[in-house]
Motif scaffolding. Structure first.
Motif, PDB file in Angstrom:
ATOM      1  N   LEU A 158       0.831  -1.207   0.000  1.00 23.38           N
ATOM      2  CA  LEU A 158       0.000   0.000   0.000  1.00 23.38           C
ATOM      3  C   LEU A 158       0.864   1.255   0.000  1.00 23.38           C
ATOM      4  N   ALA A 159       1.968   1.225   0.728  1.00 28.68           N
ATOM      5  CA  ALA A 159       2.885   2.367   0.726  1.00 28.68           C
ATOM      6  C   ALA A 159       3.448   2.590  -0.671  1.00 28.68           C
ATOM      7  N   GLU A 160       3.761   1.510  -1.370  1.00 25.13           N
ATOM      8  CA  GLU A 160       4.268   1.629  -2.730  1.00 25.13           C
ATOM      9  C   GLU A 160       3.213   2.224  -3.662  1.00 25.13           C
ATOM     10  N   ALA A 161       1.954   1.819  -3.475  1.00 23.79           N
ATOM     11  CA  ALA A 161       0.873   2.360  -4.299  1.00 23.79           C
ATOM     12  C   ALA A 161       0.716   3.862  -4.067  1.00 23.79           C
ATOM     13  N   LEU A 162       0.775   4.294  -2.821  1.00 18.21           N
ATOM     14  CA  LEU A 162       0.648   5.724  -2.524  1.00 18.21           C
ATOM     15  C   LEU A 162       1.839   6.504  -3.086  1.00 18.21           C
ATOM     16  N   ALA A 163       3.037   5.930  -2.987  1.00 14.68           N
ATOM     17  CA  ALA A 163       4.221   6.580  -3.551  1.00 14.68           C
ATOM     18  C   ALA A 163       4.108   6.684  -5.075  1.00 14.68           C
ATOM     19  N   LEU A 164       3.519   5.651  -5.686  1.00 19.52           N
ATOM     20  CA  LEU A 164       3.315   5.676  -7.133  1.00 19.52           C
ATOM     21  C   LEU A 164       2.364   6.797  -7.526  1.00 19.52           C
ATOM     22  N   LEU A 165       1.326   7.031  -6.717  1.00 20.68           N
ATOM     23  CA  LEU A 165       0.389   8.115  -6.992  1.00 20.68           C
ATOM     24  C   LEU A 165       1.090   9.469  -6.895  1.00 20.68           C
ATOM     25  N   VAL A 166       1.996   9.599  -5.934  1.00 20.35           N
ATOM     26  CA  VAL A 166       2.783  10.836  -5.821  1.00 20.35           C
ATOM     27  C   VAL A 166       3.621  11.030  -7.083  1.00 20.35           C
ATOM     28  N   ASP A 167       4.303   9.972  -7.518  1.00 19.33           N
ATOM     29  CA  ASP A 167       5.197  10.067  -8.674  1.00 19.33           C
ATOM     30  C   ASP A 167       4.431  10.353  -9.958  1.00 19.33           C
ATOM     31  N   ASN A 168       3.246   9.759 -10.098  1.00 14.87           N
ATOM     32  CA  ASN A 168       2.481   9.908 -11.343  1.00 14.87           C
ATOM     33  C   ASN A 168       1.706  11.213 -11.416  1.00 14.87           C
ATOM     34  N   THR A 194      -7.273  -7.077  -0.557  1.00 14.26           N
ATOM     35  CA  THR A 194      -8.709  -6.876  -0.427  1.00 14.26           C
ATOM     36  C   THR A 194      -9.000  -5.447   0.012  1.00 14.26           C
ATOM     37  N   THR A 195     -10.217  -5.003  -0.253  1.00 15.92           N
ATOM     38  CA  THR A 195     -10.601  -3.648   0.147  1.00 15.92           C
ATOM     39  C   THR A 195     -10.539  -3.483   1.660  1.00 15.92           C
ATOM     40  N   SER A 196     -10.943  -4.511   2.394  1.00 17.06           N
ATOM     41  CA  SER A 196     -10.913  -4.428   3.858  1.00 17.06           C
ATOM     42  C   SER A 196      -9.482  -4.277   4.370  1.00 17.06           C
ATOM     43  N   ASN A 197      -8.529  -4.975   3.756  1.00 14.56           N
ATOM     44  CA  ASN A 197      -7.129  -4.842   4.162  1.00 14.56           C
ATOM     45  C   ASN A 197      -6.581  -3.455   3.823  1.00 14.56           C
ATOM     46  N   ALA A 198      -7.016  -2.912   2.687  1.00 19.23           N
ATOM     47  CA  ALA A 198      -6.580  -1.565   2.305  1.00 19.23           C
ATOM     48  C   ALA A 198      -7.085  -0.542   3.314  1.00 19.23           C
ATOM     49  N   ILE A 199      -8.332  -0.699   3.737  1.00 21.31           N
ATOM     50  CA  ILE A 199      -8.920   0.226   4.713  1.00 21.31           C
ATOM     51  C   ILE A 199      -8.182   0.143   6.047  1.00 21.31           C
ATOM     52  N   ARG A 200      -7.899  -1.077   6.500  1.00 21.13           N
ATOM     53  CA  ARG A 200      -7.197  -1.253   7.771  1.00 21.13           C
ATOM     54  C   ARG A 200      -5.783  -0.672   7.715  1.00 21.13           C
ATOM     55  N   THR A 201      -5.109  -0.879   6.586  1.00 24.43           N
ATOM     56  CA  THR A 201      -3.738  -0.380   6.465  1.00 24.43           C
ATOM     57  C   THR A 201      -3.708   1.138   6.365  1.00 24.43           C
ATOM     58  N   LEU A 202      -4.678   1.719   5.663  1.00 26.88           N
ATOM     59  CA  LEU A 202      -4.789   3.178   5.630  1.00 26.88           C
ATOM     60  C   LEU A 202      -4.990   3.724   7.044  1.00 26.88           C
ATOM     61  N   SER A 203      -5.842   3.076   7.818  1.00 32.13           N
ATOM     62  CA  SER A 203      -6.092   3.509   9.202  1.00 32.13           C
ATOM     63  C   SER A 203      -4.815   3.438  10.032  1.00 32.13           C
ATOM     64  N   ALA A 204      -4.017   2.407   9.801  1.00 28.92           N
ATOM     65  CA  ALA A 204      -2.743   2.275  10.530  1.00 28.92           C
ATOM     66  C   ALA A 204      -1.806   3.415  10.166  1.00 28.92           C
ATOM     67  N   PHE A 205      -1.747   3.761   8.880  1.00 26.38           N
ATOM     68  CA  PHE A 205      -0.902   4.876   8.445  1.00 26.38           C
ATOM     69  C   PHE A 205      -1.380   6.198   9.048  1.00 26.38           C
ATOM     70  N   VAL A 206      -2.705   6.339   9.187  1.00 25.80           N
ATOM     71  CA  VAL A 206      -3.261   7.544   9.817  1.00 25.80           C
ATOM     72  C   VAL A 206      -2.820   7.611  11.275  1.00 25.80           C
ATOM     73  N   ASN A 207      -2.913   6.504  11.982  1.00 23.32           N
ATOM     74  CA  ASN A 207      -2.535   6.459  13.395  1.00 23.32           C
ATOM     75  C   ASN A 207      -1.049   6.747  13.591  1.00 23.32           C
ATOM     76  N   GLU A 208      -0.240   6.386  12.589  1.00 21.82           N
ATOM     77  CA  GLU A 208       1.199   6.631  12.659  1.00 21.82           C
ATOM     78  C   GLU A 208       1.565   8.020  12.131  1.00 21.82           C
ATOM     79  N   ARG A 209       0.546   8.810  11.803  1.00 23.01           N
ATOM     80  CA  ARG A 209       0.713  10.174  11.301  1.00 23.01           C
ATOM     81  C   ARG A 209       1.572  10.226  10.033  1.00 23.01           C
ATOM     82  N   ILE A 210       1.394   9.216   9.195  1.00 20.34           N
ATOM     83  CA  ILE A 210       2.037   9.213   7.876  1.00 20.34           C
ATOM     84  C   ILE A 210       1.142   9.893   6.865  1.00 20.34           C
ATOM     85  N   ILE A 211      -0.176   9.696   7.019  1.00 16.90           N
ATOM     86  CA  ILE A 211      -1.151  10.289   6.109  1.00 16.90           C
ATOM     87  C   ILE A 211      -2.341  10.815   6.906  1.00 16.90           C
ATOM     88  N   VAL A 212      -3.159  11.623   6.229  1.00 10.96           N
ATOM     89  CA  VAL A 212      -4.473  12.031   6.728  1.00 10.96           C
ATOM     90  C   VAL A 212      -5.474  11.691   5.633  1.00 10.96           C
TER      91      VAL A 212
END
Length: 233
Positions: A158-168, A194-212
């Protein structure tokens, strides 16, 4: 016929070099055969199993290439950004499309008949080398993506996907908000989860103050940490 505004955009932003590979006569032929098409959000540009007819060039907007998987689930295999060319591999392989392309937002896309492109290649070796380079580069990226999607953990993917969005697509004016709004399902399809795993991982990144996260808007607070997770995750 391509509009002057669209033509200026292609010439100015064609960093891949196709336009520079054309002779004056080739450019005239391209301009005579280049047509513009407008696609709405989620409108199909071409679908799997269709016969390839055009070399497509994204002028404005965002496009995803996808492949249907088991149960109709989409796997996003490539994101297209202006100015990039796509849709030609199947023609060169003399086979139907094995993937489809959809506009992710309202998009303006140019098209050149592949028969015209083939005629240009026959008399222009520099143009032939352009396509050899493009296809080889895309194959290398696909090989890397296969390894990443199968060996990285969920956080890394998921981190790679978000980085790809930044690059593109970069950021909006605030320098933090991604300049693309993707659904959780699309993020999952881009990350092979899965979508559920993506949602959970996004929430983890939010809690770690990597993203909002605000709906489909994602703000990157710590890009360095995001790329670290992408590399070692």
């Amino acid at each position: 016929m391509i509009s002057r505004e669209a033509l200026e955009t292609v010439i100015k932003e064609d960093l891949s070099g196709l336009w520079n590979a054309l002779s004056s006569e080739d450019k005239r032929v391209v301009l005579e055969n280049f047509t513009l098409h407008n696609f709405k959000r989620n409108q199909i540009i071409y679908a799997e199993k269709e016969t390839p007819e055009f070399l497509w060039c994204l002028i404005k907007g965002k496009v995803k290439k996808y492949k249907e998987g088991i149960g109709g689930r989409q796997q996003i295999i490539r994101l297209i950004r202006p100015i990039q060319y796509f849709g030609h591999r199947a023609y060169f392989a003399n086979e139907p499309y094995v993937s489809g392309a959809i506009a992710m937002e309202a998009s303006e896309v140019g098209a050149i008949p592949m028969k015209v492109v083939s005629e240009l290649i026959d008399r222009n070796r520099q143009l032939a080398w352009f396509f050899i380079h493009e296809l080889s580069h895309n194959l290398g990226r696909s090989d890397t993506k296969i390894v990443n999607l199968t060996q990285k953990h969920i956080r890394g993917r998921l981190a790679e996907a978000l980085a790809l969005l930044v690059d593109n697509y970069g950021y909006e004016d605030d320098g933090e908000t991604l300049n693309i709004y993707m659904s959780r399902e699309d993020l999952a399809n881009l990350s092979n989860m899965t979508t559920s795993n993506a949602i959970r991982t996004l929430s983890a990144f939010v809690n770690e103050r990597i993203i909002v996260v605000d709906g489909r808007r994602i703000k990157i607070l710590n890009e360095a940490n995001l790329r670290k997770i992408s590399k070692f995750g």
